[in-house]
Motif scaffolding. Structure first.
Motif, PDB file in Angstrom:
ATOM      1  N   UNK A  15      12.596 -32.336  10.177  1.00 39.25           N
ATOM      2  CA  UNK A  15      11.424 -33.209  10.094  1.00 39.25           C
ATOM      3  C   UNK A  15      10.169 -32.454  10.518  1.00 39.25           C
ATOM      4  N   UNK A  16      10.259 -31.756  11.644  1.00 42.62           N
ATOM      5  CA  UNK A  16       9.105 -30.993  12.141  1.00 42.62           C
ATOM      6  C   UNK A  16       8.717 -29.878  11.181  1.00 42.62           C
ATOM      7  N   UNK A  17       9.705 -29.216  10.616  1.00 44.05           N
ATOM      8  CA  UNK A  17       9.427 -28.135   9.661  1.00 44.05           C
ATOM      9  C   UNK A  17       8.666 -28.684   8.459  1.00 44.05           C
ATOM     10  N   UNK A  18       9.150 -29.769   7.893  1.00 42.26           N
ATOM     11  CA  UNK A  18       8.504 -30.347   6.707  1.00 42.26           C
ATOM     12  C   UNK A  18       7.090 -30.813   7.025  1.00 42.26           C
ATOM     13  N   UNK A  19       6.907 -31.486   8.154  1.00 43.60           N
ATOM     14  CA  UNK A  19       5.563 -31.928   8.538  1.00 43.60           C
ATOM     15  C   UNK A  19       4.610 -30.745   8.673  1.00 43.60           C
ATOM     16  N   UNK A  20       5.072 -29.683   9.327  1.00 42.27           N
ATOM     17  CA  UNK A  20       4.197 -28.537   9.548  1.00 42.27           C
ATOM     18  C   UNK A  20       3.929 -27.746   8.271  1.00 42.27           C
TER      19      UNK A  20
END
Length: 148
Positions: A15-20
């Motif tokens: 989730x964090x990877x995609x958001x960033x």
């Protein structure tokens, strides 16, 4: 560019990877994000974060590893039986043998250690992932503009 993000358990890292990636690479026409979860909770978290496509389980990981340009995930995605047993030997083999450029994040929870990696918080590793993805997207754009 086909970017595959693989995660398991609760999907927080994916989730964090995609958001960033969405924040640091705003030209979404240059890439497509595939969220591949080892379970539905992980997949859903990554889809909510902004992935273009999502699928769950071993077969989607095996199939999408074949033609991915980038594969991103915890180091355990290339180690059979890691992520608390969520990575099957077939999944690990598919990711490991994929011709995609792999960006693997060192995580110490899966009974392994990568010697030589700095001990950094996850947020720093994720920043480095996004930096590498942006460089790869920029390199791909330069190749297509030059006709190579």
């Amino acid at each position: 560019m086909k970017i595959v993000v693989i995660d398991g358990q609760g999907g927080r890292m994916g989730k964090s990877i995609i958001e960033q990636i969405r924040k640091s690479c705003p030209d979404e026409q240059l890439y497509t994000l595939y969220a591949l979860g080892t379970n539905s909770t992980a997949t859903l978290a990554m889809i909510k974060a902004g992935a273009d496509y999502g699928a769950t389980g071993a077969n989607p990981i095996i199939v999408n590893a074949r033609d991915a340009d980038l594969i991103i995930g915890p180091i355990g995605i290339i180690i059979a039986d890691s992520l608390l047993g969520e990575i099957t030997p077939e999944m690990a083999a598919a990711v490991g043998s994929s011709p995609a450029y792999k960006i693997l994040i060192p995580v110490k929870k899966c009974s392994h250690m990568i010697v030589g990696c700095q001990d950094a918080p996850l947020s720093e590793y994720l920043r480095q992932v996004c930096q590498e993805v942006a460089a790869r997207i920029a390199g791909q754009t330069k190749k297509s503009l030059s006709g190579s």
